[in-house]
Write a protein that holds these residues in place. Structure first.
Motif, PDB file in Angstrom:
ATOM      1  N   GLU A   6     -41.750  15.106 -24.929  1.00 22.79           N
ATOM      2  CA  GLU A   6     -41.377  14.024 -25.841  1.00 22.79           C
ATOM      3  C   GLU A   6     -42.468  13.795 -26.884  1.00 22.79           C
ATOM      4  O   GLU A   6     -43.650  13.862 -26.573  1.00 22.79           O
ATOM      5  CB  GLU A   6     -41.200  12.707 -25.058  1.00 22.79           C
ATOM      6  CG  GLU A   6     -40.061  12.714 -24.075  1.00 22.79           C
ATOM      7  CD  GLU A   6     -38.757  12.322 -24.710  1.00 22.79           C
ATOM      8  OE1 GLU A   6     -38.747  11.396 -25.541  1.00 22.79           O
ATOM      9  OE2 GLU A   6     -37.747  12.945 -24.372  1.00 22.79           O
ATOM     10  N   MET A   7     -42.054  13.486 -28.111  1.00 21.19           N
ATOM     11  CA  MET A   7     -42.989  13.076 -29.148  1.00 21.19           C
ATOM     12  C   MET A   7     -43.096  11.548 -29.077  1.00 21.19           C
ATOM     13  O   MET A   7     -42.084  10.852 -29.019  1.00 21.19           O
ATOM     14  CB  MET A   7     -42.488  13.508 -30.528  1.00 21.19           C
ATOM     15  CG  MET A   7     -43.531  13.388 -31.602  1.00 21.19           C
ATOM     16  SD  MET A   7     -45.031  14.345 -31.323  1.00 21.19           S
ATOM     17  CE  MET A   7     -44.423  16.006 -31.438  1.00 21.19           C
ATOM     18  N   HIS A   8     -44.322  11.050 -29.051  1.00 23.80           N
ATOM     19  CA  HIS A   8     -44.576   9.612 -28.900  1.00 23.80           C
ATOM     20  C   HIS A   8     -45.363   9.097 -30.095  1.00 23.80           C
ATOM     21  O   HIS A   8     -46.324   9.730 -30.538  1.00 23.80           O
ATOM     22  CB  HIS A   8     -45.378   9.384 -27.606  1.00 23.80           C
ATOM     23  CG  HIS A   8     -45.955   8.016 -27.488  1.00 23.80           C
ATOM     24  ND1 HIS A   8     -45.184   6.902 -27.258  1.00 23.80           N
ATOM     25  CD2 HIS A   8     -47.232   7.590 -27.577  1.00 23.80           C
ATOM     26  CE1 HIS A   8     -45.975   5.840 -27.195  1.00 23.80           C
ATOM     27  NE2 HIS A   8     -47.214   6.230 -27.384  1.00 23.80           N
ATOM     28  N   HIS A   9     -44.970   7.938 -30.618  1.00 17.99           N
ATOM     29  CA  HIS A   9     -45.688   7.270 -31.701  1.00 17.99           C
ATOM     30  C   HIS A   9     -46.685   6.293 -31.075  1.00 17.99           C
ATOM     31  O   HIS A   9     -46.278   5.365 -30.377  1.00 17.99           O
ATOM     32  CB  HIS A   9     -44.720   6.499 -32.602  1.00 17.99           C
ATOM     33  CG  HIS A   9     -43.782   7.391 -33.333  1.00 17.99           C
ATOM     34  ND1 HIS A   9     -42.597   7.821 -32.782  1.00 17.99           N
ATOM     35  CD2 HIS A   9     -43.863   7.948 -34.562  1.00 17.99           C
ATOM     36  CE1 HIS A   9     -41.977   8.596 -33.659  1.00 17.99           C
ATOM     37  NE2 HIS A   9     -42.723   8.701 -34.734  1.00 17.99           N
ATOM     38  N   ARG A  10     -47.966   6.486 -31.308  1.00 17.32           N
ATOM     39  CA  ARG A  10     -48.994   5.614 -30.739  1.00 17.32           C
ATOM     40  C   ARG A  10     -48.872   4.198 -31.291  1.00 17.32           C
ATOM     41  O   ARG A  10     -48.970   3.227 -30.548  1.00 17.32           O
ATOM     42  CB  ARG A  10     -50.381   6.168 -31.050  1.00 17.32           C
ATOM     43  CG  ARG A  10     -50.603   7.529 -30.408  1.00 17.32           C
ATOM     44  CD  ARG A  10     -51.896   8.179 -30.868  1.00 17.32           C
ATOM     45  NE  ARG A  10     -53.040   7.360 -30.522  1.00 17.32           N
ATOM     46  CZ  ARG A  10     -54.152   7.309 -31.259  1.00 17.32           C
ATOM     47  NH1 ARG A  10     -54.265   8.013 -32.373  1.00 17.32           N
ATOM     48  NH2 ARG A  10     -55.168   6.560 -30.887  1.00 17.32           N
ATOM     49  N   ALA A  41     -47.551   5.337 -21.500  1.00 16.76           N
ATOM     50  CA  ALA A  41     -47.887   4.893 -22.852  1.00 16.76           C
ATOM     51  C   ALA A  41     -47.204   3.572 -23.188  1.00 16.76           C
ATOM     52  O   ALA A  41     -47.749   2.749 -23.912  1.00 16.76           O
ATOM     53  CB  ALA A  41     -47.497   5.965 -23.867  1.00 16.76           C
ATOM     54  N   HIS A  42     -46.021   3.347 -22.631  1.00 15.56           N
ATOM     55  CA  HIS A  42     -45.256   2.129 -22.913  1.00 15.56           C
ATOM     56  C   HIS A  42     -45.455   1.055 -21.851  1.00 15.56           C
ATOM     57  O   HIS A  42     -44.739   0.060 -21.853  1.00 15.56           O
ATOM     58  CB  HIS A  42     -43.763   2.474 -23.043  1.00 15.56           C
ATOM     59  CG  HIS A  42     -43.425   3.120 -24.342  1.00 15.56           C
ATOM     60  ND1 HIS A  42     -43.082   2.405 -25.464  1.00 15.56           N
ATOM     61  CD2 HIS A  42     -43.419   4.424 -24.713  1.00 15.56           C
ATOM     62  CE1 HIS A  42     -42.851   3.235 -26.461  1.00 15.56           C
ATOM     63  NE2 HIS A  42     -43.058   4.473 -26.030  1.00 15.56           N
ATOM     64  N   SER A  43     -46.440   1.234 -20.973  1.00  8.26           N
ATOM     65  CA  SER A  43     -46.605   0.309 -19.854  1.00  8.26           C
ATOM     66  C   SER A  43     -47.467  -0.899 -20.169  1.00  8.26           C
ATOM     67  O   SER A  43     -47.750  -1.691 -19.294  1.00  8.26           O
ATOM     68  CB  SER A  43     -47.188   1.049 -18.643  1.00  8.26           C
ATOM     69  OG  SER A  43     -48.522   1.433 -18.918  1.00  8.26           O
ATOM     70  N   GLY A  44     -47.929  -1.040 -21.391  1.00  5.19           N
ATOM     71  CA  GLY A  44     -48.744  -2.198 -21.739  1.00  5.19           C
ATOM     72  C   GLY A  44     -50.224  -1.869 -21.734  1.00  5.19           C
ATOM     73  O   GLY A  44     -50.667  -0.972 -22.448  1.00  5.19           O
ATOM     74  N   ALA A  45     -50.976  -2.568 -20.898  1.00  8.36           N
ATOM     75  CA  ALA A  45     -52.439  -2.463 -20.910  1.00  8.36           C
ATOM     76  C   ALA A  45     -52.933  -1.036 -20.682  1.00  8.36           C
ATOM     77  O   ALA A  45     -53.865  -0.594 -21.345  1.00  8.36           O
ATOM     78  CB  ALA A  45     -53.037  -3.401 -19.871  1.00  8.36           C
ATOM     79  N   TRP A  52     -52.950   5.474 -26.135  1.00 11.29           N
ATOM     80  CA  TRP A  52     -51.607   6.029 -26.293  1.00 11.29           C
ATOM     81  C   TRP A  52     -50.673   4.998 -26.916  1.00 11.29           C
ATOM     82  O   TRP A  52     -49.587   5.343 -27.356  1.00 11.29           O
ATOM     83  CB  TRP A  52     -51.055   6.494 -24.966  1.00 11.29           C
ATOM     84  CG  TRP A  52     -51.814   7.629 -24.342  1.00 11.29           C
ATOM     85  CD1 TRP A  52     -52.888   8.305 -24.861  1.00 11.29           C
ATOM     86  CD2 TRP A  52     -51.555   8.213 -23.077  1.00 11.29           C
ATOM     87  NE1 TRP A  52     -53.303   9.270 -23.982  1.00 11.29           N
ATOM     88  CE2 TRP A  52     -52.506   9.241 -22.878  1.00 11.29           C
ATOM     89  CE3 TRP A  52     -50.624   7.973 -22.079  1.00 11.29           C
ATOM     90  CZ2 TRP A  52     -52.537  10.024 -21.730  1.00 11.29           C
ATOM     91  CZ3 TRP A  52     -50.658   8.753 -20.938  1.00 11.29           C
ATOM     92  CH2 TRP A  52     -51.609   9.776 -20.770  1.00 11.29           C
ATOM     93  N   ALA A  53     -51.083   3.746 -26.941  1.00 15.53           N
ATOM     94  CA  ALA A  53     -50.338   2.669 -27.587  1.00 15.53           C
ATOM     95  C   ALA A  53     -51.352   1.853 -28.382  1.00 15.53           C
ATOM     96  O   ALA A  53     -52.462   1.604 -27.907  1.00 15.53           O
ATOM     97  CB  ALA A  53     -49.640   1.793 -26.557  1.00 15.53           C
ATOM     98  N   ILE A  54     -50.987   1.467 -29.585  1.00 14.50           N
ATOM     99  CA  ILE A  54     -51.890   0.747 -30.476  1.00 14.50           C
ATOM    100  C   ILE A  54     -51.246  -0.572 -30.867  1.00 14.50           C
ATOM    101  O   ILE A  54     -50.066  -0.613 -31.208  1.00 14.50           O
ATOM    102  CB  ILE A  54     -52.191   1.595 -31.732  1.00 14.50           C
ATOM    103  CG1 ILE A  54     -52.849   2.919 -31.321  1.00 14.50           C
ATOM    104  CG2 ILE A  54     -53.080   0.826 -32.698  1.00 14.50           C
ATOM    105  CD1 ILE A  54     -53.034   3.889 -32.466  1.00 14.50           C
ATOM    106  N   ARG A  55     -52.024  -1.629 -30.837  1.00 15.85           N
ATOM    107  CA  ARG A  55     -51.519  -2.958 -31.212  1.00 15.85           C
ATOM    108  C   ARG A  55     -51.164  -3.005 -32.693  1.00 15.85           C
ATOM    109  O   ARG A  55     -51.704  -2.242 -33.494  1.00 15.85           O
ATOM    110  CB  ARG A  55     -52.566  -4.024 -30.922  1.00 15.85           C
ATOM    111  CG  ARG A  55     -52.845  -4.191 -29.455  1.00 15.85           C
ATOM    112  CD  ARG A  55     -53.946  -5.195 -29.241  1.00 15.85           C
ATOM    113  NE  ARG A  55     -54.311  -5.215 -27.839  1.00 15.85           N
ATOM    114  CZ  ARG A  55     -54.357  -6.310 -27.113  1.00 15.85           C
ATOM    115  NH1 ARG A  55     -54.093  -7.473 -27.663  1.00 15.85           N
ATOM    116  NH2 ARG A  55     -54.686  -6.260 -25.855  1.00 15.85           N
TER     117      ARG A  55
END
Length: 89
Positions: A6-10, A41-45, A52-55
Protein backbone atom coordinates in the motif's frame (compact mmCIF):
# COMPACT_ATOMS: atom_id res chain seq x y z
CA UNK A 1 8.45 -8.61 7.72
CA UNK A 2 5.74 -8.49 5.06
CA UNK A 3 6.01 -7.10 1.52
CA UNK A 4 4.85 -3.53 0.99
CA UNK A 5 1.48 -3.45 -0.72
CA UNK A 6 0.00 0.00 0.00
CA UNK A 7 1.06 3.59 -0.67
CA UNK A 8 0.60 5.71 2.48
CA UNK A 9 0.49 9.51 2.82
CA UNK A 10 2.40 10.56 5.95
CA UNK A 11 0.60 13.91 6.09
CA UNK A 12 -2.89 12.68 5.37
CA UNK A 13 -4.80 14.42 2.64
CA UNK A 14 -7.44 15.21 5.26
CA UNK A 15 -4.74 17.09 7.20
CA UNK A 16 -3.96 19.28 4.17
CA UNK A 17 -1.14 17.05 2.95
CA UNK A 18 0.19 17.38 -0.57
CA UNK A 19 -1.25 14.40 -2.32
CA UNK A 20 1.77 12.82 -3.96
CA UNK A 21 4.98 14.59 -2.92
CA UNK A 22 7.66 11.90 -2.71
CA UNK A 23 8.78 12.90 0.80
CA UNK A 24 5.18 12.46 1.94
CA UNK A 25 4.81 8.86 0.72
CA UNK A 26 5.74 5.50 2.25
CA UNK A 27 5.21 2.07 0.77
CA UNK A 28 3.86 -0.06 3.64
CA UNK A 29 2.50 -3.54 4.20
CA UNK A 30 -1.09 -4.01 5.28
CA UNK A 31 -4.48 -3.45 3.79
CA UNK A 32 -6.40 -0.19 3.92
CA UNK A 33 -5.77 1.78 7.09
CA UNK A 34 -6.33 -1.18 9.40
CA UNK A 35 -3.73 -3.96 9.14
CA UNK A 36 0.05 -4.34 9.09
CA UNK A 37 2.32 -1.30 9.06
CA UNK A 38 -0.38 0.74 7.32
CA UNK A 39 -2.62 0.10 10.33
CA UNK A 40 0.23 1.12 12.66
CA UNK A 41 0.67 4.38 10.73
CA UNK A 42 -3.01 5.19 11.36
CA UNK A 43 -2.96 4.12 15.02
CA UNK A 44 -2.33 7.57 16.48
CA UNK A 45 0.64 8.09 18.78
CA UNK A 46 2.69 5.15 17.46
CA UNK A 47 2.30 6.30 13.86
CA UNK A 48 3.41 9.82 14.81
CA UNK A 49 6.33 8.51 16.89
CA UNK A 50 7.62 6.60 13.85
CA UNK A 51 7.09 9.60 11.53
CA UNK A 52 4.61 7.54 9.52
CA UNK A 53 1.86 10.03 10.41
CA UNK A 54 2.33 13.79 10.61
CA UNK A 55 0.14 16.27 12.46
CA UNK A 56 -1.69 19.02 10.57
CA UNK A 57 0.69 21.79 9.56
CA UNK A 58 3.73 19.49 9.63
CA UNK A 59 6.27 19.34 6.83
CA UNK A 60 7.08 15.83 5.56
CA UNK A 61 10.51 16.98 4.31
CA UNK A 62 11.39 18.14 7.85
CA UNK A 63 9.80 15.28 9.80
CA UNK A 64 11.98 12.31 10.69
CA UNK A 65 10.76 8.89 9.70
CA UNK A 66 11.77 5.46 10.97
CA UNK A 67 12.84 3.56 7.88
CA UNK A 68 14.25 0.04 8.28
CA UNK A 69 15.11 0.79 11.90
CA UNK A 70 16.92 4.09 11.21
CA UNK A 71 15.83 7.70 11.71
CA UNK A 72 15.99 9.54 8.37
CA UNK A 73 14.48 12.36 6.39
CA UNK A 74 12.85 11.56 3.03
CA UNK A 75 13.78 13.90 0.17
CA UNK A 76 11.84 15.21 -2.82
CA UNK A 77 14.12 13.33 -5.24
CA UNK A 78 13.18 9.98 -3.70
CA UNK A 79 16.31 9.74 -1.58
CA UNK A 80 16.97 9.70 2.12
CA UNK A 81 19.28 11.79 4.28
CA UNK A 82 20.60 11.11 7.74
CA UNK A 83 19.30 13.08 10.71
CA UNK A 84 22.96 13.61 11.66
CA UNK A 85 24.76 16.26 9.61
CA UNK A 86 28.09 15.23 8.12
CA UNK A 87 31.19 16.34 9.97
CA UNK A 88 32.82 19.38 8.38
CA UNK A 89 36.47 18.82 7.41
Amino acid sequence: MHPATEMHHRLYRGRQGSTHNVENLLHLCGWGNHTGCHGTAHSGAEGELLGWAIRSGGDPAETQVTYRGKQLYLTADGGRRSIYPSAVH
